[in-house]
Design a protein around this motif. Sequence first.
Motif, PDB file in Angstrom:
ATOM      1  N   TRP A 120     -10.887   7.953  -0.288  1.00  0.00           N
ATOM      2  CA  TRP A 120     -10.444   6.722   0.373  1.00  0.00           C
ATOM      3  C   TRP A 120     -11.023   6.655   1.792  1.00  0.00           C
ATOM      4  O   TRP A 120     -11.455   5.591   2.241  1.00  0.00           O
ATOM      5  CB  TRP A 120      -8.920   6.669   0.431  1.00  0.00           C
ATOM      6  N   LEU A 121     -11.004   7.795   2.481  1.00  0.00           N
ATOM      7  CA  LEU A 121     -11.555   7.840   3.832  1.00  0.00           C
ATOM      8  C   LEU A 121     -13.043   7.502   3.807  1.00  0.00           C
ATOM      9  O   LEU A 121     -13.538   6.705   4.618  1.00  0.00           O
ATOM     10  CB  LEU A 121     -11.319   9.225   4.435  1.00  0.00           C
ATOM     11  N   GLY A 144     -10.944   5.147   7.778  1.00  0.00           N
ATOM     12  CA  GLY A 144     -12.340   5.520   7.533  1.00  0.00           C
ATOM     13  C   GLY A 144     -13.305   4.572   8.225  1.00  0.00           C
ATOM     14  O   GLY A 144     -14.357   4.986   8.727  1.00  0.00           O
ATOM     15  N   ALA A 145     -12.960   3.280   8.255  1.00  0.00           N
ATOM     16  CA  ALA A 145     -13.804   2.321   8.971  1.00  0.00           C
ATOM     17  C   ALA A 145     -13.852   2.649  10.458  1.00  0.00           C
ATOM     18  O   ALA A 145     -14.905   2.570  11.100  1.00  0.00           O
ATOM     19  CB  ALA A 145     -13.289   0.903   8.739  1.00  0.00           C
ATOM     20  N   ASP A 171       0.832  -1.207   0.000  1.00  0.00           N
ATOM     21  CA  ASP A 171       0.000   0.000   0.000  1.00  0.00           C
ATOM     22  C   ASP A 171       0.865   1.256   0.000  1.00  0.00           C
ATOM     23  O   ASP A 171       0.801   2.060   0.921  1.00  0.00           O
ATOM     24  CB  ASP A 171      -0.909  -0.050   1.250  1.00  0.00           C
ATOM     25  N   PRO A 172       1.692   1.443  -1.032  1.00  0.00           N
ATOM     26  CA  PRO A 172       2.621   2.578  -1.018  1.00  0.00           C
ATOM     27  C   PRO A 172       1.931   3.938  -1.023  1.00  0.00           C
ATOM     28  O   PRO A 172       2.485   4.914  -0.504  1.00  0.00           O
ATOM     29  CB  PRO A 172       3.448   2.372  -2.294  1.00  0.00           C
ATOM     30  N   ASP A 173       0.740   4.030  -1.590  1.00  0.00           N
ATOM     31  CA  ASP A 173       0.027   5.305  -1.639  1.00  0.00           C
ATOM     32  C   ASP A 173      -0.771   5.588  -0.367  1.00  0.00           C
ATOM     33  O   ASP A 173      -1.279   6.698  -0.200  1.00  0.00           O
ATOM     34  CB  ASP A 173      -0.928   5.334  -2.832  1.00  0.00           C
ATOM     35  N   GLY A 174      -0.919   4.583   0.490  1.00  0.00           N
ATOM     36  CA  GLY A 174      -1.705   4.774   1.710  1.00  0.00           C
ATOM     37  C   GLY A 174      -3.195   4.667   1.505  1.00  0.00           C
ATOM     38  O   GLY A 174      -3.967   5.041   2.391  1.00  0.00           O
ATOM     39  N   ARG A 175      -3.614   4.131   0.374  1.00  0.00           N
ATOM     40  CA  ARG A 175      -5.053   4.018   0.099  1.00  0.00           C
ATOM     41  C   ARG A 175      -5.730   3.090   1.116  1.00  0.00           C
ATOM     42  O   ARG A 175      -6.770   3.417   1.690  1.00  0.00           O
ATOM     43  CB  ARG A 175      -5.278   3.516  -1.326  1.00  0.00           C
ATOM     44  N   LEU A 176      -5.128   1.921   1.336  1.00  0.00           N
ATOM     45  CA  LEU A 176      -5.729   0.962   2.258  1.00  0.00           C
ATOM     46  C   LEU A 176      -5.633   1.438   3.703  1.00  0.00           C
ATOM     47  O   LEU A 176      -6.510   1.140   4.521  1.00  0.00           O
ATOM     48  CB  LEU A 176      -5.074  -0.408   2.101  1.00  0.00           C
ATOM     49  N   LEU A 177      -4.575   2.176   4.024  1.00  0.00           N
ATOM     50  CA  LEU A 177      -4.492   2.789   5.356  1.00  0.00           C
ATOM     51  C   LEU A 177      -5.663   3.745   5.568  1.00  0.00           C
ATOM     52  O   LEU A 177      -6.314   3.729   6.623  1.00  0.00           O
ATOM     53  CB  LEU A 177      -3.158   3.517   5.516  1.00  0.00           C
ATOM     54  N   ARG A 220     -13.606  16.339   7.901  1.00  0.00           N
ATOM     55  CA  ARG A 220     -12.634  15.395   7.337  1.00  0.00           C
ATOM     56  C   ARG A 220     -11.470  16.147   6.705  1.00  0.00           C
ATOM     57  O   ARG A 220     -11.678  17.131   5.998  1.00  0.00           O
ATOM     58  CB  ARG A 220     -13.308  14.490   6.302  1.00  0.00           C
ATOM     59  N   LEU A 221     -10.263  15.677   6.967  1.00  0.00           N
ATOM     60  CA  LEU A 221      -9.033  16.279   6.443  1.00  0.00           C
ATOM     61  C   LEU A 221      -9.075  17.796   6.627  1.00  0.00           C
ATOM     62  O   LEU A 221      -8.983  18.572   5.660  1.00  0.00           O
ATOM     63  CB  LEU A 221      -8.848  15.902   4.971  1.00  0.00           C
TER      64      LEU A 221
END
Length: 333
Positions: free
Chosen positions: A246-247, A65-66, A54-60, A86-87
């Motif tokens: 993504w969040l 978000g969950a 997950d280099p882009d941090g999408r899954l993080l 958010r952000l």
Amino acid sequence: MTIRTSSTAAVLARAAAMAGYAPSVHNTQPWRWTIRPDRMELTAVRSRQLPAIDPDGRLLMISCGAALHHARTALTAAGWDYTVDRLPVPDQPDLLAVLTPTVHREPDAAAARLVQTVELRHTDRRPVSDTQLPEATLTQVVAAAEAEGIACGLLTGEHVFDLAAAASRADAVEKADPEIQDELTYWIGRHDRLGIPPGTLTGEQPATTVPVRDFGQPGALPSGPGHDRAARYAVLFGASDEPSCWLRAGEALSAAWLTATRLGASVLPLSAVIEVPVTRTALRRAIDDLGWPFLVLRIGIADPDHPGAAHPPRLPIAQIVDLEEVRHLLGRD
């Protein structure tokens, strides 16, 4: 009605504790909450990001978000309205959200029912049973995801086989990448309440139409006799491929999964096809280029004769919730 500051802190601390049960990629739990007297702040923990997968941090971000949705649900169940920013600070990208309670009302019964499923929800990698998923259940799960501002598209017919082909190719690509394989090995069988317990992995790769991730080592869970013929597949996708979406996708994942659990359905997130750029592009074509895919969900009825794994361990509250600023309000001096 405005609540007292001490009550606010207690409400927020309980919501943060509930958020600790949220699903996360490989059980990395990459979040931290800071409780202020009047609000709670969600921050990403980059040290638990997966640099190879997950280099882009999408899954993080989806994982965080969950956790955000879990906290929101806990506040709603307790009868609190709130605002979500958010952000909020552009030059602080790891500050993901600020939740501020506003008005107290009667506890929300629907949210309370979802909260009851938080500790029941778990990842089940076995094939689902041959029992057909009721259409009403599927409709509610999709609606729960889309209420979070993320599209949830159902795959049918040839698109399911397109997904299967993409998942197989993603598996081959990742098996050939030593950094990804080392990363998977690192996160399996840890003893610090992080990562994937072997008891949640099947002893052999299950026979499924759409392959589940091969972790490279057998687990302790019997895979069962099913073949996923009755499984349904959905794709969470959004109009843009950026951290805010993504969040939101993580919030949609939580909403869908808790709803499915309440209705007796099983959800398995499939992320490998998203992690590999070429297969993510193929999946985007499967949803007719309507948006950017963030996650695939397998939805079905778990096999009642072959119990699945329990909820994996979670980090202690002290490691995910910072109470320092409100400790005196909670009587913890």
